[in-house]
Design a protein around this motif. Structure first.
Motif, PDB file in Angstrom:
ATOM      1  N   PRO A 178     -18.951  -4.672  40.177  1.00 15.43           N
ATOM      2  CA  PRO A 178     -19.237  -3.882  41.608  1.00 15.43           C
ATOM      3  C   PRO A 178     -18.317  -2.760  41.833  1.00 15.43           C
ATOM      4  O   PRO A 178     -18.676  -2.089  42.403  1.00 15.43           O
ATOM      5  CB  PRO A 178     -18.312  -5.294  42.018  1.00 15.43           C
ATOM      6  N   GLU A 179     -17.557  -2.150  40.881  1.00 17.05           N
ATOM      7  CA  GLU A 179     -16.736  -1.209  40.780  1.00 17.05           C
ATOM      8  C   GLU A 179     -17.862   0.232  40.458  1.00 17.05           C
ATOM      9  O   GLU A 179     -17.430   1.314  40.534  1.00 17.05           O
ATOM     10  CB  GLU A 179     -15.666  -0.978  39.757  1.00 17.05           C
ATOM     11  N   VAL A 180     -19.095  -0.126  40.080  1.00 13.11           N
ATOM     12  CA  VAL A 180     -19.982   0.878  39.442  1.00 13.11           C
ATOM     13  C   VAL A 180     -20.925   1.266  40.825  1.00 13.11           C
ATOM     14  O   VAL A 180     -21.517   0.363  41.240  1.00 13.11           O
ATOM     15  CB  VAL A 180     -20.823   0.504  38.415  1.00 13.11           C
ATOM     16  N   ASP A 181     -21.017   2.588  41.086  1.00 11.04           N
ATOM     17  CA  ASP A 181     -21.974   2.986  42.273  1.00 11.04           C
ATOM     18  C   ASP A 181     -23.259   3.279  41.412  1.00 11.04           C
ATOM     19  O   ASP A 181     -24.050   2.452  42.000  1.00 11.04           O
ATOM     20  CB  ASP A 181     -21.201   4.079  42.650  1.00 11.04           C
ATOM     21  N   TYR A 182     -23.341   4.046  40.587  1.00 10.64           N
ATOM     22  CA  TYR A 182     -24.408   4.258  39.851  1.00 10.64           C
ATOM     23  C   TYR A 182     -24.215   4.983  38.553  1.00 10.64           C
ATOM     24  O   TYR A 182     -23.264   5.342  38.171  1.00 10.64           O
ATOM     25  CB  TYR A 182     -25.604   4.961  40.805  1.00 10.64           C
ATOM     26  N   ILE A 183     -25.246   4.916  37.843  1.00 11.56           N
ATOM     27  CA  ILE A 183     -25.148   5.355  36.397  1.00 11.56           C
ATOM     28  C   ILE A 183     -26.465   6.468  36.049  1.00 11.56           C
ATOM     29  O   ILE A 183     -27.511   6.151  36.212  1.00 11.56           O
ATOM     30  CB  ILE A 183     -25.243   4.612  35.203  1.00 11.56           C
ATOM     31  N   SER A 184     -25.630   7.697  35.957  1.00  9.14           N
ATOM     32  CA  SER A 184     -26.828   8.788  35.534  1.00  9.14           C
ATOM     33  C   SER A 184     -27.047   8.953  33.932  1.00  9.14           C
ATOM     34  O   SER A 184     -25.924   8.895  33.171  1.00  9.14           O
ATOM     35  CB  SER A 184     -26.295  10.060  36.149  1.00  9.14           C
ATOM     36  N   ILE A 185     -28.123   9.375  33.707  1.00 10.95           N
ATOM     37  CA  ILE A 185     -28.506   9.276  32.101  1.00 10.95           C
ATOM     38  C   ILE A 185     -29.250  10.602  31.766  1.00 10.95           C
ATOM     39  O   ILE A 185     -30.159  11.240  32.507  1.00 10.95           O
ATOM     40  CB  ILE A 185     -29.714   8.044  31.832  1.00 10.95           C
ATOM     41  N   SER A 186     -28.558  11.332  30.754  1.00  7.85           N
ATOM     42  CA  SER A 186     -29.271  12.187  30.025  1.00  7.85           C
ATOM     43  C   SER A 186     -29.067  12.254  28.424  1.00  7.85           C
ATOM     44  O   SER A 186     -28.394  11.724  28.198  1.00  7.85           O
ATOM     45  CB  SER A 186     -28.318  13.708  30.570  1.00  7.85           C
ATOM     46  N   ILE A 187     -30.033  13.033  28.138  1.00  9.23           N
ATOM     47  CA  ILE A 187     -30.086  13.462  26.528  1.00  9.23           C
ATOM     48  C   ILE A 187     -29.324  14.589  26.127  1.00  9.23           C
ATOM     49  O   ILE A 187     -30.061  15.476  26.880  1.00  9.23           O
ATOM     50  CB  ILE A 187     -31.229  12.991  25.949  1.00  9.23           C
ATOM     51  N   HIS A 188     -28.777  14.904  25.156  1.00  5.81           N
ATOM     52  CA  HIS A 188     -28.419  16.067  24.616  1.00  5.81           C
ATOM     53  C   HIS A 188     -28.553  16.084  23.105  1.00  5.81           C
ATOM     54  O   HIS A 188     -28.592  15.290  22.405  1.00  5.81           O
ATOM     55  CB  HIS A 188     -26.814  16.114  24.901  1.00  5.81           C
ATOM     56  N   LYS A 189     -28.872  17.464  22.812  1.00  6.70           N
ATOM     57  CA  LYS A 189     -29.155  17.714  21.224  1.00  6.70           C
ATOM     58  C   LYS A 189     -28.407  19.220  20.801  1.00  6.70           C
ATOM     59  O   LYS A 189     -28.626  20.059  21.419  1.00  6.70           O
ATOM     60  CB  LYS A 189     -30.704  17.784  21.203  1.00  6.70           C
ATOM     61  N   ALA A 190     -27.501  18.721  19.799  1.00  3.55           N
ATOM     62  CA  ALA A 190     -26.516  19.977  19.153  1.00  3.55           C
ATOM     63  C   ALA A 190     -27.231  19.989  17.607  1.00  3.55           C
ATOM     64  O   ALA A 190     -27.158  21.117  17.287  1.00  3.55           O
ATOM     65  CB  ALA A 190     -25.345  19.933  19.437  1.00  3.55           C
ATOM     66  N   LEU A 191     -27.396  19.013  17.306  1.00  4.41           N
ATOM     67  CA  LEU A 191     -27.766  18.934  15.890  1.00  4.41           C
ATOM     68  C   LEU A 191     -29.353  18.704  15.594  1.00  4.41           C
ATOM     69  O   LEU A 191     -29.690  17.639  16.515  1.00  4.41           O
ATOM     70  CB  LEU A 191     -26.954  17.938  15.075  1.00  4.41           C
ATOM     71  N   PRO A 192     -29.970  19.046  14.662  1.00  4.14           N
ATOM     72  CA  PRO A 192     -31.442  18.643  14.638  1.00  4.14           C
ATOM     73  C   PRO A 192     -31.615  17.120  14.291  1.00  4.14           C
ATOM     74  O   PRO A 192     -32.807  16.631  14.705  1.00  4.14           O
ATOM     75  CB  PRO A 192     -31.867  19.454  13.428  1.00  4.14           C
ATOM     76  N   SER A 193     -31.085  16.465  13.667  1.00  2.00           N
ATOM     77  CA  SER A 193     -31.303  15.141  13.177  1.00  2.00           C
ATOM     78  C   SER A 193     -30.451  13.969  14.031  1.00  2.00           C
ATOM     79  O   SER A 193     -30.299  12.979  13.577  1.00  2.00           O
ATOM     80  CB  SER A 193     -30.809  14.971  11.725  1.00  2.00           C
ATOM     81  N   ALA A 194     -29.847  14.695  15.071  1.00  2.00           N
ATOM     82  CA  ALA A 194     -29.054  13.565  16.126  1.00  2.00           C
ATOM     83  C   ALA A 194     -29.334  13.889  17.383  1.00  2.00           C
ATOM     84  O   ALA A 194     -29.267  14.940  17.851  1.00  2.00           O
ATOM     85  CB  ALA A 194     -27.456  13.303  15.663  1.00  2.00           C
ATOM     86  N   VAL A 195     -29.369  12.875  18.165  1.00  2.96           N
ATOM     87  CA  VAL A 195     -29.411  13.198  19.663  1.00  2.96           C
ATOM     88  C   VAL A 195     -28.420  12.196  20.381  1.00  2.96           C
ATOM     89  O   VAL A 195     -28.411  11.059  19.978  1.00  2.96           O
ATOM     90  CB  VAL A 195     -30.997  12.581  20.195  1.00  2.96           C
ATOM     91  N   GLU A 196     -27.799  12.773  21.332  1.00  2.00           N
ATOM     92  CA  GLU A 196     -26.838  11.919  22.192  1.00  2.00           C
ATOM     93  C   GLU A 196     -27.383  11.444  23.255  1.00  2.00           C
ATOM     94  O   GLU A 196     -28.028  12.405  24.142  1.00  2.00           O
ATOM     95  CB  GLU A 196     -25.357  12.607  22.499  1.00  2.00           C
ATOM     96  N   ILE A 197     -27.011  10.477  23.936  1.00  2.00           N
ATOM     97  CA  ILE A 197     -27.516  10.052  25.156  1.00  2.00           C
ATOM     98  C   ILE A 197     -26.141   9.823  25.846  1.00  2.00           C
ATOM     99  O   ILE A 197     -25.362   9.118  25.193  1.00  2.00           O
ATOM    100  CB  ILE A 197     -28.294   8.573  25.255  1.00  2.00           C
ATOM    101  N   THR A 198     -26.014  10.269  27.121  1.00  3.52           N
ATOM    102  CA  THR A 198     -24.693  10.097  27.904  1.00  3.52           C
ATOM    103  C   THR A 198     -25.093   9.292  29.305  1.00  3.52           C
ATOM    104  O   THR A 198     -26.123   9.647  29.740  1.00  3.52           O
ATOM    105  CB  THR A 198     -24.288  11.603  28.290  1.00  3.52           C
ATOM    106  N   LEU A 199     -24.216   8.252  29.391  1.00  6.66           N
ATOM    107  CA  LEU A 199     -24.243   7.766  30.691  1.00  6.66           C
ATOM    108  C   LEU A 199     -22.919   7.839  31.581  1.00  6.66           C
ATOM    109  O   LEU A 199     -21.830   7.448  31.148  1.00  6.66           O
ATOM    110  CB  LEU A 199     -24.570   6.263  30.452  1.00  6.66           C
ATOM    111  N   ASP A 200     -23.314   8.584  32.576  1.00  8.12           N
ATOM    112  CA  ASP A 200     -22.056   8.953  33.350  1.00  8.12           C
ATOM    113  C   ASP A 200     -22.147   7.792  34.528  1.00  8.12           C
ATOM    114  O   ASP A 200     -22.977   7.860  35.495  1.00  8.12           O
ATOM    115  CB  ASP A 200     -22.378  10.246  34.209  1.00  8.12           C
TER     116      ASP A 200
END
Length: 524
Positions: free
Chosen positions: A144-166
């Motif tokens: 109930p404390e969560v309003d919403y979660i925004s999702i993005s993907i980021h890439k800095a290294l060729p063989s790894a991708v980060e997904i962020t959940l704000d």
């Protein structure tokens, strides 16, 4: 062997004894009198700690949002894509992602370039968010404390991708956190004896640590509940680790502080005079703090291998100073403006934070592998029959070594891009630098140096494990081959002897056959 009473049972019994003694009339002697004295001491200390942990006059504390980070290596990109499509089915129909699968494959598989993509958001079932055109996933079980979660993907290294959940929070999150901080807590007493009439002394936990522990437990439970909601869809490197009751995903928490004095000296005064208040919130402003006059970044220092309360990295917004750099009318309010702009700081620190958290997790895995490898190398009776186990263990060692080597190579190769990506946090300088220690002054450089140092250290440890186990496995292979050849030699002897015995047993028949054969040859 003496039976050891679990700590939670000892705490429960000690608390019940003290509660019981407090309800009784005043005793002047005996073990009940001693229990009553201990409880009075707890009450006094609780009152002192409560007064010490009150916020400064005019200061307001806000829990704005936090970012969860997951990382996917190149071996898991296919599962990552399938999980995203299950989580956000609208990705394939979205106007901005009409060819999502092709664009995702190009984004993740390219060995050059970087960047990020906004994918969509998660909201509670039935909640509506105006003016949002990205794909949306509705999950009924969001806290109930969560309003919403925004999702993005980021890439800095060729063989790894980060997904962020704000994870954007409602006002209830701040309210609940402050309610926990407002409570009166008693210190935790553990009697050495399970029976109060056999008083043999006791130990006591500091009340201040109990307050911060309650807050950290609540935040960790909030993170765990969110992870449970997304686990069926997103399960990368961190989610695959076994953490017990602790959150799997690294986090950066963003707080706001209103009413703080401006200037470094004024803030130092506040930090020293309000240490109890900051400590009760789990904020330790005594080392590794970086600031730019409008915000502070605090590194996580908790050893997550030894405690159930793993703290996150923290970004603290100094409200009035931060607002001076913004035009809030374009964002629909102060909170929205601060949340929007602090995400740029989180995006800037993300490349190093993701690698640092990966290295922390890799270190725990390497420590386990190191113990398993050196334990296997120790010769035992019949250890020669465990070659299959050794081969599986060697595969795990080789995989960890490959990922670490690849991360090291790609980080060094992409260092210029990472410097460019982190340029916006160059102004965050270390606060209260130790003049006797040669420290790196800004957050960008210290993050990069930290990654390089940890990679070199782990590569040396893993290299020793890999080389030692490879040599051990080669020796075991030689031993297996030798024993196989020896067994074949003895089997050949046995077969030869059996053949000779068979010939001797049928010698009469063989003689008749040979005579007939010779007669046949003479006729020809």
């Amino acid at each position: 062997m003496k039976f050891k009473v679990p700590d939670n049972i000892r705490l429960f019994l000690s608390s019940k004894y003290l509660d019981w003694a407090e309800t009784l009339p005043k005793f002047n002697s005996g073990f009940i009198h001693e229990l009553q004295i201990i409880r009075e001491h707890q009450r006094r200390e609780s009152k002192k700690e409560y007064e010490r942990s009150r916020p400064p006059k005019g200061v307001e504390f806000l829990f704005l949002y936090f970012r969860l980070i997951e990382i996917f290596h190149i071996e898991e990109f296919d599962n990552f894509q399938k999980g995203l499509i299950r989580l956000l089915p609208g990705l394939q129909d979205d106007f901005y992602n009409r060819n999502f699968q092709t664009e995702f494959r190009h984004f993740t598989e390219s060995i050059s370039g970087g960047g990020y993509k906004k994918l969509g958001l998660i909201r509670r079932e039935g909640k509506r968010i105006a003016f949002f055109h990205k794909p949306v996933c509705e999950i009924r079980d969001l806290p109930p404390e969560v309003d919403y979660i925004s999702i993005s993907i980021h890439k800095a290294l060729p063989s790894a991708v980060e997904i962020t959940l704000d994870v954007h929070l409602t006002h209830e999150a701040t309210k609940h956190l402050l309610e926990l901080q407002e409570k009166h807590y008693l210190s935790r007493i553990r009697f050495r004896s399970l029976f109060p009439w056999k008083m043999k002394g006791y130990t006591e936990d500091y009340i201040g640590s109990i307050i911060s522990q309650q807050i950290l437990e609540w935040i960790n439970n909030l993170r765990i509940n969110i992870e449970l909601c997304i686990r069926p869809y997103i399960k990368g490197y961190f989610m695959q680790q076994i953490t017990g009751k602790k959150p799997c995903l690294p986090a950066i928490e963003v707080y706001g502080m209103k009413g703080l004095p401006e200037g470094e000296e004024a803030f130092d005064t506040l930090r020293n005079e309000s240490r109890g208040w900051l400590s009760s919130l789990g904020l330790e402003f005594y080392r590794d703090i970086y600031g730019d006059g409008k915000s502070l970044f605090v590194w996580s220092h908790t050893n997550t291998t030894k405690t159930d309360n793993c703290t996150a990295h923290r970004l603290i917004v100094l409200w009035e100073s931060y607002l001076k750099t913004l035009e809030t009318k374009h964002y629909g309010g102060e909170i929205s403006a601060i949340i929007h702009n602090t995400k740029y700081a989180l995006d800037a620190i993300l490349p190093c934070i993701a690698v640092i958290e990966f290295l922390r997790t890799a270190q725990r895995n390497i420590e386990k592998l190191r113990m398993a490898v050196f334990d296997s190398i120790k010769l035992r009776p019949f250890s020669r029959y465990k070659l299959n186990k050794y081969i599986k263990l060697n595969n795990v060692v080789k995989q960890e070594s490959m990922i670490l080597e690849r991360t090291s190579m790609e980080f060094n190769e992409r260092i210029k891009y990472i410097h460019y990506k982190m340029k916006s946090i160059e102004d965050m300088k270390i606060i209260k630098k130790n003049p006797n220690v040669n420290e790196v002054e800004n957050l960008k450089d210290v993050s990069i140096e930290f990654v390089k140092f940890d990679i070199d250290r782990l590569k040396k440890s893993l290299s020793l494990v890999t080389n030692s186990f490879s040599e051990f496995l080669s020796t075991r292979n030689m031993e297996v081959m030798y024993r196989l050849q020896l067994n074949i030699f003895w089997l050949t002897i046995v077969v030869t002897i059996a053949t000779i015995v068979g010939l001797l047993a049928n010698w009469a028949s063989i003689k008749v056959f040979l005579k007939m054969f010779l007669q046949y040859l003479s006729i020809l």
